[in-house]
Write an enzyme that holds these catalytic residues in place. Structure first.
Site, short mmCIF file in Angstrom:
data_model
loop_
_atom_site.label_atom_id
_atom_site.label_comp_id
_atom_site.label_asym_id
_atom_site.label_seq_id
_atom_site.Cartn_x
_atom_site.Cartn_y
_atom_site.Cartn_z
N LYS A 1 0.86 -1.17 0.00
CA LYS A 1 0.00 0.00 0.00
C LYS A 1 0.90 1.22 0.00
O LYS A 1 1.48 1.59 1.02
CB LYS A 1 -0.91 0.01 1.23
CG LYS A 1 -1.90 1.16 1.19
CD LYS A 1 -2.91 1.04 2.31
CE LYS A 1 -4.01 2.07 2.15
NZ LYS A 1 -3.52 3.45 2.09
N GLU B 1 -0.71 4.35 -7.79
CA GLU B 1 -0.38 5.31 -6.73
C GLU B 1 0.95 5.96 -7.10
O GLU B 1 1.91 5.28 -7.45
CB GLU B 1 -0.29 4.58 -5.39
CG GLU B 1 -0.17 5.48 -4.19
CD GLU B 1 -1.51 5.98 -3.65
OE1 GLU B 1 -2.57 5.74 -4.28
OE2 GLU B 1 -1.51 6.63 -2.59
N PHE C 1 -1.80 -0.49 -10.21
CA PHE C 1 -2.44 -1.63 -9.57
C PHE C 1 -3.75 -2.06 -10.21
O PHE C 1 -4.35 -3.03 -9.78
CB PHE C 1 -2.63 -1.39 -8.06
CG PHE C 1 -3.37 -0.12 -7.69
CD1 PHE C 1 -4.72 0.00 -7.90
CD2 PHE C 1 -2.68 0.94 -7.11
CE1 PHE C 1 -5.40 1.14 -7.54
CE2 PHE C 1 -3.35 2.10 -6.74
CZ PHE C 1 -4.72 2.20 -6.96
N LYS D 1 -7.90 -2.55 3.30
CA LYS D 1 -6.61 -1.92 3.59
C LYS D 1 -6.22 -2.25 5.02
O LYS D 1 -7.07 -2.33 5.90
CB LYS D 1 -6.70 -0.41 3.38
CG LYS D 1 -7.73 0.28 4.22
CD LYS D 1 -7.84 1.73 3.83
CE LYS D 1 -9.03 2.39 4.51
NZ LYS D 1 -9.30 3.73 4.03
P1 AMP Z 1 -6.77 5.14 2.20
O1 AMP Z 1 -6.46 6.38 1.43
O2 AMP Z 1 -5.96 4.95 3.41
O3 AMP Z 1 -8.23 4.94 2.39
O4 AMP Z 1 -6.35 3.90 1.29
C1 AMP Z 1 -6.85 3.72 0.02
C2 AMP Z 1 -5.89 4.28 -0.96
O5 AMP Z 1 -4.67 3.57 -0.95
C3 AMP Z 1 -6.31 4.16 -2.40
O6 AMP Z 1 -7.26 5.14 -2.72
C4 AMP Z 1 -5.01 4.35 -3.13
O7 AMP Z 1 -4.79 5.73 -3.32
C5 AMP Z 1 -3.97 3.85 -2.15
N1 AMP Z 1 -3.22 2.67 -2.58
C6 AMP Z 1 -1.90 2.49 -2.38
N2 AMP Z 1 -1.49 1.31 -2.86
C7 AMP Z 1 -2.57 0.70 -3.39
C8 AMP Z 1 -2.79 -0.56 -4.04
N3 AMP Z 1 -1.81 -1.44 -4.22
N4 AMP Z 1 -4.05 -0.83 -4.45
C9 AMP Z 1 -5.06 0.05 -4.25
N5 AMP Z 1 -4.91 1.25 -3.65
C10 AMP Z 1 -3.69 1.57 -3.21
#
Ligand code: AMP
Length: 610
Positions: free
Chosen positions: A256, A307, A348, A431
């Site tokens: 992530k 990302e 991704f 996540k």
């Molecule tokens: P959050 O912003 O903490 O809700 O986490 C979701 C976000 O993680 C997504 O909207 C992406 O911007 C980010 N992200 C980073 N790595 C990945 C990945 N491998 N797959 C999907 N989202 C990712």
């Protein structure tokens, strides 16, 4: 009313009714009636206008009218003195109200009723006019429209222009109204309509399809290059065991990355447009991605997601996301910041490949497509992924991700139903982030045990050093970080000379690390580093197993403070037990993981997330 041109007065009547209520059901009824009364060619325009917009949000069309300019237009359009307008504005507090008041007492009364189409065109002209003389041109258009409005029309026209309509109409209310108008108000209709909006991000397009062929026609809304898809969102879990349980035992885990989500649209001529998670256009901010994407992808057109994270070009290490957020809002010197803050886009997902929409495919198939589609380049790479079947493997991958400078893992379902769900949050993606911690209060004195060759500007010297902590009980030097930041040019140039006395052909006895540096050193030189926090990693061996079996301490975002601790011998460096204490005293808090709010108290340094 259908079949004739809509009068601006009809729209304004709906505005008045909307303004008078806060009840969502009533708003739905008013809007549904309004939309049904509008002929097809004007429907999209009326939909946008009822949102207080001229175009779908992602296009970012703004009127660009400041209060001073609008005041001048009101003065000229009502034959009032500018000072009088200013005075009434102070008294009433709303320029729309001022326009209404002044229009009620003007001498020439308009005879020709205004049509919505004329207002819409006029406002679009106002939005599109820029550059020299644009102020006068904008005033000219507004004055012309005001000359033909009734007082109440003038009030809403000016409020629209100022962005102060305050009707309380949200996207969700418009979707409700569509369902009422074209789908019998059923829940299923509402869901299908919302799904169509999620892939098109355009309420005008959805409305037109509904008029053309009802709910059935929605299926014909295609992904279109240049029109962003609302992003799929992830759910959370409390630990990796829960992640796996929810995914029925197996999942694809991905790093992530902590950066900006980017949806990249590549057209068949090599043109690229980039959109943020909130569908704002980012194309201008990342010129290098626009150049590299057509080369890095084997098929065009295509829509891919990834990302975008800042990466140190010399050490290839991921930097804190705050660096990339500095690029997001930039308007000037775009090439210069592109050089200063290089980024990598880790892809991704793939939503469109050639003429085929891939978003309906299960995730494993999309990933397979993505792997074939991406030939990769310096700045365009695939997100690191591993399919795991148990928590040990999941934990090991999580630790690797943290050690690489990522913030956790994204677990993706392998189930046949794991299609890309635009705009939806669900357990198809989960996540899992490390707990957020505050930056380390103390600096750490590390012993240099290895070095990595530099690249680019650092060719000929070292790009990063491998640092270790001392364990007096075992007499070992155990690695805890690879540091490349914080060295100025002079310090860099001096490194090989400084480290020469310690050079040795092989890994010295007692040096423990999972890394393979280009050069080994007998422990001798001590230097001071700071970092954001201590995490656990399988590649580092400092205090191995003290907190978790198979993992040592790793310093995240390490940075040389500029101080060599020549006053310290290697045995005086920070010990593994001190690291353990530092690890335990880090201030911990749970990740909020909130998508829509900036992280309350993020890992250092603070910043705002998309
Ligand atoms: P959050 O912003 O903490 O809700 O986490 C979701 C976000 O993680 C997504 O909207 C992406 O911007 C980010 N992200 C980073 N790595 C990945 C990945 N491998 N797959 C999907 N989202 C990712």
């Amino acid at each position: 009313m259908r079949g004739r041109l809509v009068k601006f007065a009809d729209l304004v009547a709906a505005y008045e009714r909307l303004e008078a209520t806060t009840k969502r059901l009533e708003m739905r009824a008013i809007l549904s009636e309004l939309f049904q009364s509008v002929p097809r060619p004007e429907l999209a325009e009326v939909v946008y206008l009822s949102q207080g917009q001229l175009r779908p949000e992602y296009e970012g069309v703004e009127l660009g009218v400041a209060v001073s300019l609008a005041s001048r237009a009101v003065a000229e359009g009502t034959d009032a003195a500018p000072a009088h307008v200013a005075e009434r504005l102070r008294a009433l507090g709303d320029l729309g109200d001022v326009a209404q008041e002044l229009l009620a007492v003007r001498s020439a009364v308009p005879t020709e009723p205004l049509e919505v189409r004329e207002v819409y065109q006029g406002l679009l002209d106002v939005a599109k006019t820029s550059g020299e003389g644009s102020q006068d041109a904008k005033i000219g258009v507004l004055r012309g429209l005001l000359a033909r409005t009734t007082p109440v029309e003038g009030k809403y026209l000016i409020r629209f222009v100022m962005g102060t309509l305050r009707l309380g109409v949200r996207e969700a209310t418009i979707l409700d109204a569509f369902a009422a108008a074209y789908g019998g108000g059923t829940k299923e209709a509402r869901l299908r309509i919302e799904a169509a909006f999620n892939v098109s991000s355009d309420l005008g397009v959805v409305a037109e399809s509904l008029v053309d062929g009802g709910l059935e026609a929605l299926g014909a809304i295609r992904l279109t290059v240049g029109r962003p898809v609302r992003p799929m969102l992830a759910e959370r879990a409390k630990d990796l065991a829960e992640v796996l349980k929810r995914m029925e035992g197996s999942a694809a885990l991905e790093f992530k990355y902590d950066g900006l989500r980017v949806q990249a649209h590549l057209d068949e001529n090599g043109g690229v447009r980039l959109f943020s998670r909130r569908l704002e256009e980012l194309s201008a901010q990342f010129p290098e991605l626009r150049t590299e994407l057509p080369l890095a992808l084997r098929t065009a057109p295509a829509i891919v997601e990834g990302e975008c994270v800042p990466v140190d070009p010399e050490t290839d290490e991921i930097r804190p996301f705050q660096d990339v957020s500095r690029r997001r809002g930039r308007k000037y010197d775009l090439d210069k910041v592109a050089d200063e803050i290089p980024v990598v886009l880790f892809l991704f997902d793939v939503l469109l490949e050639g003429t085929e929409e891939t978003l309906g495919l299960p995730f494993p198939e999309r990933r397979a497509r993505l792997e074939k589609l991406v030939q990769g380049s310096t700045r365009i790479r695939l997100a690191t992924q591993r399919v795991v079947h148990d928590t040990e493997a999941a934990q090991a991958f999580f630790d690797e991700s943290i050690a690489e400078g990522c913030e956790g893992v994204m677990a993706k379902s392998l189930a046949p139903e794991s299609a890309y769900r635009a705009g939806a949050r669900g357990f198809w993606w989960i996540k899992y982030k490390r707990e957020y911690t505050q930056g380390l209060a103390d600096s750490i004195d590390g012993v240099v045990v290895g070095a990595f060759h530099g690249r680019g500007r650092r060719a000929g010297t070292y790009g990063a050093l491998l640092l270790a902590s001392y364990d007096p009980a075992k007499g070992t030097y155990e690695s805890f970080c690879k540091v490349g930041s914080g060295f100025d040019d002079a310090a860099l140039q001096a490194l090989p000379e400084r480290l020469k006395p310690f050079e040795t052909a092989e890994r010295p006895n007692g040096v423990e690390t999972g890394m393979e540096p280009d050069r080994w050193f007998t422990p001798g030189l001590v230097l001071e580093v700071r970092g954001a926090e201590l995490s656990l990693s399988p590649t580092h061996r400092a205090g191995l197993g003290k907190v978790r079996a198979g993992a040592g301490f790793a310093l995240r975002f390490p940075r040389f403070t500029g101080r060599y601790r020549d006053d310290k011998g290697p045995e005086d460096a920070t010990t593994v037990d001190e690291l353990l204490r530092l690890y335990r005293t880090q201030v911990r808090r749970e990740s909020t993981g909130d998508d829509d709010a900036p992280e309350g108290a993020p890992a250092l340094p603070p910043g705002r997330k998309d």
